[in-house]
Write a protein that holds these residues in place. Structure first.
Motif, PDB file in Angstrom:
ATOM      1  N   LEU A 154       0.143  25.179   0.397  1.00  0.00           N
ATOM      2  CA  LEU A 154       0.754  24.275  -0.574  1.00  0.00           C
ATOM      3  C   LEU A 154      -0.199  24.012  -1.731  1.00  0.00           C
ATOM      4  O   LEU A 154      -1.420  24.138  -1.602  1.00  0.00           O
ATOM      5  CB  LEU A 154       1.131  22.944   0.103  1.00  0.00           C
ATOM      6  N   LYS A 155       0.370  23.622  -2.861  1.00  0.00           N
ATOM      7  CA  LYS A 155      -0.435  23.266  -4.024  1.00  0.00           C
ATOM      8  C   LYS A 155      -0.787  21.786  -4.046  1.00  0.00           C
ATOM      9  O   LYS A 155      -1.614  21.373  -4.851  1.00  0.00           O
ATOM     10  CB  LYS A 155       0.321  23.638  -5.305  1.00  0.00           C
ATOM     11  N   THR A 156      -0.135  21.008  -3.205  1.00  0.00           N
ATOM     12  CA  THR A 156      -0.420  19.578  -3.133  1.00  0.00           C
ATOM     13  C   THR A 156      -1.503  19.313  -2.094  1.00  0.00           C
ATOM     14  O   THR A 156      -1.761  20.131  -1.209  1.00  0.00           O
ATOM     15  CB  THR A 156       0.841  18.789  -2.757  1.00  0.00           C
ATOM     16  N   GLN A 157      -2.116  18.136  -2.204  1.00  0.00           N
ATOM     17  CA  GLN A 157      -3.194  17.750  -1.294  1.00  0.00           C
ATOM     18  C   GLN A 157      -2.869  16.392  -0.684  1.00  0.00           C
ATOM     19  O   GLN A 157      -2.763  15.396  -1.394  1.00  0.00           O
ATOM     20  CB  GLN A 157      -4.538  17.682  -2.039  1.00  0.00           C
ATOM     21  N   ASN A 158      -2.697  16.366   0.638  1.00  0.00           N
ATOM     22  CA  ASN A 158      -2.380  15.116   1.340  1.00  0.00           C
ATOM     23  C   ASN A 158      -3.190  14.954   2.623  1.00  0.00           C
ATOM     24  O   ASN A 158      -2.790  14.209   3.517  1.00  0.00           O
ATOM     25  CB  ASN A 158      -0.888  15.065   1.692  1.00  0.00           C
ATOM     26  N   SER A 159      -4.301  15.642   2.737  1.00  0.00           N
ATOM     27  CA  SER A 159      -5.089  15.603   3.968  1.00  0.00           C
ATOM     28  C   SER A 159      -6.355  14.772   3.847  1.00  0.00           C
ATOM     29  O   SER A 159      -7.068  14.604   4.846  1.00  0.00           O
ATOM     30  CB  SER A 159      -5.469  17.026   4.399  1.00  0.00           C
ATOM     31  N   GLY A 160      -6.657  14.227   2.674  1.00  0.00           N
ATOM     32  CA  GLY A 160      -7.860  13.424   2.512  1.00  0.00           C
ATOM     33  C   GLY A 160      -7.704  12.042   3.125  1.00  0.00           C
ATOM     34  O   GLY A 160      -6.721  11.348   2.891  1.00  0.00           O
ATOM     35  N   VAL A 161      -8.690  11.628   3.916  1.00  0.00           N
ATOM     36  CA  VAL A 161      -8.643  10.362   4.651  1.00  0.00           C
ATOM     37  C   VAL A 161      -9.947   9.610   4.429  1.00  0.00           C
ATOM     38  O   VAL A 161     -11.033  10.216   4.392  1.00  0.00           O
ATOM     39  CB  VAL A 161      -8.424  10.597   6.162  1.00  0.00           C
ATOM     40  N   VAL A 162      -9.827   8.284   4.292  1.00  0.00           N
ATOM     41  CA  VAL A 162     -10.996   7.410   4.258  1.00  0.00           C
ATOM     42  C   VAL A 162     -10.725   6.223   5.169  1.00  0.00           C
ATOM     43  O   VAL A 162      -9.615   5.698   5.210  1.00  0.00           O
ATOM     44  CB  VAL A 162     -11.321   6.939   2.822  1.00  0.00           C
ATOM     45  N   GLN A 182      -5.242   2.696  10.405  1.00  0.00           N
ATOM     46  CA  GLN A 182      -6.508   2.431   9.727  1.00  0.00           C
ATOM     47  C   GLN A 182      -6.746   3.360   8.544  1.00  0.00           C
ATOM     48  O   GLN A 182      -7.660   3.123   7.758  1.00  0.00           O
ATOM     49  CB  GLN A 182      -7.673   2.589  10.712  1.00  0.00           C
ATOM     50  N   ALA A 183      -5.964   4.399   8.417  1.00  0.00           N
ATOM     51  CA  ALA A 183      -6.246   5.450   7.440  1.00  0.00           C
ATOM     52  C   ALA A 183      -5.743   5.085   6.048  1.00  0.00           C
ATOM     53  O   ALA A 183      -4.649   4.561   5.891  1.00  0.00           O
ATOM     54  CB  ALA A 183      -5.616   6.767   7.891  1.00  0.00           C
ATOM     55  N   LYS A 184      -6.567   5.375   5.061  1.00  0.00           N
ATOM     56  CA  LYS A 184      -6.193   5.330   3.654  1.00  0.00           C
ATOM     57  C   LYS A 184      -6.348   6.740   3.073  1.00  0.00           C
ATOM     58  O   LYS A 184      -7.013   7.601   3.664  1.00  0.00           O
ATOM     59  CB  LYS A 184      -7.066   4.345   2.867  1.00  0.00           C
ATOM     60  N   LYS A 185      -5.743   6.941   1.916  1.00  0.00           N
ATOM     61  CA  LYS A 185      -5.672   8.295   1.372  1.00  0.00           C
ATOM     62  C   LYS A 185      -6.633   8.482   0.205  1.00  0.00           C
ATOM     63  O   LYS A 185      -6.791   7.588  -0.627  1.00  0.00           O
ATOM     64  CB  LYS A 185      -4.238   8.585   0.912  1.00  0.00           C
ATOM     65  N   VAL A 186      -7.261   9.648   0.151  1.00  0.00           N
ATOM     66  CA  VAL A 186      -8.131  10.038  -0.963  1.00  0.00           C
ATOM     67  C   VAL A 186      -7.835  11.480  -1.338  1.00  0.00           C
ATOM     68  O   VAL A 186      -7.270  12.254  -0.545  1.00  0.00           O
ATOM     69  CB  VAL A 186      -9.633   9.882  -0.610  1.00  0.00           C
ATOM     70  N   PHE A 187      -8.209  11.826  -2.559  1.00  0.00           N
ATOM     71  CA  PHE A 187      -8.136  13.206  -3.040  1.00  0.00           C
ATOM     72  C   PHE A 187      -9.554  13.711  -3.278  1.00  0.00           C
ATOM     73  O   PHE A 187     -10.454  12.944  -3.648  1.00  0.00           O
ATOM     74  CB  PHE A 187      -7.329  13.298  -4.334  1.00  0.00           C
ATOM     75  N   TYR A 188      -9.737  15.012  -3.090  1.00  0.00           N
ATOM     76  CA  TYR A 188     -11.030  15.653  -3.327  1.00  0.00           C
ATOM     77  C   TYR A 188     -10.885  16.638  -4.479  1.00  0.00           C
ATOM     78  O   TYR A 188     -10.053  17.552  -4.431  1.00  0.00           O
ATOM     79  CB  TYR A 188     -11.516  16.371  -2.071  1.00  0.00           C
ATOM     80  N   VAL A 189     -11.708  16.440  -5.511  1.00  0.00           N
ATOM     81  CA  VAL A 189     -11.678  17.275  -6.707  1.00  0.00           C
ATOM     82  C   VAL A 189     -12.979  18.061  -6.785  1.00  0.00           C
ATOM     83  O   VAL A 189     -14.068  17.499  -6.630  1.00  0.00           O
ATOM     84  CB  VAL A 189     -11.492  16.418  -7.978  1.00  0.00           C
ATOM     85  N   ASN A 219     -21.580  21.422  -9.331  1.00  0.00           N
ATOM     86  CA  ASN A 219     -22.084  21.559  -7.966  1.00  0.00           C
ATOM     87  C   ASN A 219     -20.946  22.068  -7.084  1.00  0.00           C
ATOM     88  O   ASN A 219     -20.079  21.296  -6.664  1.00  0.00           O
ATOM     89  CB  ASN A 219     -22.614  20.217  -7.444  1.00  0.00           C
ATOM     90  N   LYS A 220     -20.917  23.347  -6.828  1.00  0.00           N
ATOM     91  CA  LYS A 220     -19.789  23.972  -6.148  1.00  0.00           C
ATOM     92  C   LYS A 220     -19.624  23.480  -4.715  1.00  0.00           C
ATOM     93  O   LYS A 220     -18.518  23.526  -4.167  1.00  0.00           O
ATOM     94  CB  LYS A 220     -19.957  25.494  -6.155  1.00  0.00           C
ATOM     95  N   ASP A 221     -20.685  23.030  -4.078  1.00  0.00           N
ATOM     96  CA  ASP A 221     -20.596  22.580  -2.692  1.00  0.00           C
ATOM     97  C   ASP A 221     -20.144  21.134  -2.568  1.00  0.00           C
ATOM     98  O   ASP A 221     -19.918  20.660  -1.454  1.00  0.00           O
ATOM     99  CB  ASP A 221     -21.957  22.739  -1.996  1.00  0.00           C
ATOM    100  N   TRP A 222     -20.018  20.436  -3.682  1.00  0.00           N
ATOM    101  CA  TRP A 222     -19.705  19.014  -3.651  1.00  0.00           C
ATOM    102  C   TRP A 222     -18.324  18.758  -4.250  1.00  0.00           C
ATOM    103  O   TRP A 222     -17.891  19.455  -5.159  1.00  0.00           O
ATOM    104  CB  TRP A 222     -20.756  18.203  -4.409  1.00  0.00           C
ATOM    105  N   LEU A 223     -17.652  17.740  -3.697  1.00  0.00           N
ATOM    106  CA  LEU A 223     -16.318  17.349  -4.141  1.00  0.00           C
ATOM    107  C   LEU A 223     -16.349  15.896  -4.589  1.00  0.00           C
ATOM    108  O   LEU A 223     -17.008  15.055  -3.961  1.00  0.00           O
ATOM    109  CB  LEU A 223     -15.294  17.520  -3.013  1.00  0.00           C
ATOM    110  N   ILE A 224     -15.623  15.606  -5.661  1.00  0.00           N
ATOM    111  CA  ILE A 224     -15.531  14.241  -6.170  1.00  0.00           C
ATOM    112  C   ILE A 224     -14.391  13.518  -5.469  1.00  0.00           C
ATOM    113  O   ILE A 224     -13.293  14.060  -5.317  1.00  0.00           O
ATOM    114  CB  ILE A 224     -15.307  14.245  -7.697  1.00  0.00           C
TER     115      ILE A 224
END
Length: 376
Positions: free
Chosen positions: A194-202, A289-296, A301-306
């Motif tokens: 998929l092109k969407t992102q919904n797996s980020g959790v905080v 307990q889960a909240k949602k985040v996105f990783y950009v 820095n190719k190994d790091w995500l915002i």
């Protein structure tokens, strides 16, 4: 001006606006019909997922995603649920997280800690080592201890404690998508194509931090754990109550989490913690307990995500609170000084001195205004 498109009336902006106004007006008088004013939101949680006979000591909120059962026709959507058999280590990790967060188990945790200290008087164990031993052995000790108290006829053993001690069934339900807390979550495997992102959790948790295994003075604080959702399971305790857990790949907050020079939180998934490979790992959290985040992706820095925190749908930020405060101890509504124009002053700008001519002109203008007001 009302303009009619006679060639294509269905494409006229004015016709479309008029039709929308008429439908909006008529929908306000429709009862028992879904309209734009009473339709459910896209990420609305279904509070009737569990059966009425089920009793849950945890807040089992949210609803799974996918095709519902008994639709009566075939659908290409993903199935809502599949059944799997968990291995012993995964089952212990999920079960342990449940009763470690149940208030009724707290007295038993203290008894087990004393039991560990009596058996390991020499050499004396550090708090870190005691916590590790509890994670490894408490589930077995709790099962035997509650069974012993039941045989003695202890009245403090409730049905919930009895079912917790027996543990969940090894056959569980697995979901690939879930809606909870107003957010839509997908497992990492589901959104692979998929092109969407919904797996980020905080998850923000309070915990004791140890500097090392010899640290005798842990520090309590709040820590944000960032991860990616890998599995969603529902534990079943003898059919009496069920709890939904998220299994995630969690980033090590010591090595894989930092702030860049612009103040953004960046993470690195090459440094993971609580991956579930060891029995003492905690890869699970409650779905509630889960909240949602996105990783950009960070281009430098190719190994790091915002990290970008997601916002809830249909909720808008309208600024501060009301401009009126209710006076304490009285029923009067007092005007807030947030609109006091005397404070709208730039301190760095010098004031302007009023001359006599300016004062005279102002008095004449005020008198003329009062005269015109008397005429009307």
């Amino acid at each position: 001006m009302y303009v009619r498109n006679r060639a294509s009336p269905e494409g006229s902006i004015a016709e479309g606006y008029l039709a929308n106004e008429c439908l909006t007006f008529a929908s306000r008088y429709l009862v028992g019909t879904e309209t734009s004013f009473n339709q459910s939101t896209r990420n609305e949680e279904d509070q009737n997922v569990a059966n009425d006979e089920e009793v849950s000591f945890f807040a089992n909120v949210g609803r799974p995603l996918g095709r519902k059962k008994n639709k009566g026709f075939s659908s290409n959507k993903r199935k809502r649920v599949s059944r799997i058999t968990l291995d012993n280590q995964t089952l212990v990790q999920a079960h342990r997280y449940g009763f470690f967060n149940f208030d009724g188990v707290a007295p038993f945790l203290k008894k087990h800690e004393q039991f560990i200290k009596r058996r390991n008087r020499s050499p004396r164990l550090s708090p870190y080592e005691i916590q590790k031993l509890q994670s490894e052995t408490f589930h077995d000790w709790f099962h035997d201890h509650v069974a012993q108290l039941e045989q003695q006829g202890n009245a403090n053993i409730t049905d919930e404690l009895r079912l917790l001690a027996r543990g969940p069934m090894d056959t569980t339900r697995r979901y690939t998508g879930y809606i909870v807390n107003g957010f839509r979550f997908h497992t990492k495997a589901r959104e692979r194509w998929l092109k969407t992102q919904n797996s980020g959790v905080v998850v923000t948790s309070k915990m004791m931090s140890y500097a090392s295994s010899r640290d005798a003075r842990p520090i309590e604080g709040e820590i944000n754990y960032y991860g990616v959702l890998t599995d969603i399971i529902q534990l079943n305790y003898s059919g009496r109550f069920k709890v939904v857990l998220f299994k995630c790949d969690w980033i090590d907050p010591n090595r894989g989490l930092k702030k860049d020079k612009f103040g953004f939180t960046i993470v690195n998934f090459s440094h993971l913690a609580h991956s579930g490979t060891n029995l003492v790992d905690d890869p699970f959290v409650f779905a509630s307990q889960a909240k949602k985040v996105f990783y950009v992706q960070d281009e430098k820095n190719k190994d790091w995500l915002i990290v970008k925190h997601a916002k809830l749908r249909d909720i808008y930020d309208i600024g501060g609170g009301s401009s009126f405060n209710r006076g304490q101890g009285s029923g009067e509504v007092q005007d807030d000084d947030s609109h006091d124009t005397t404070k709208w002053v730039r301190n760095e700008v010098d004031g302007v001195e009023l001359t006599q001519e300016m004062k005279t002109a102002h008095e004449e203008e005020q008198a003329l205004y009062e005269h015109n007001e008397d005429l009307f």
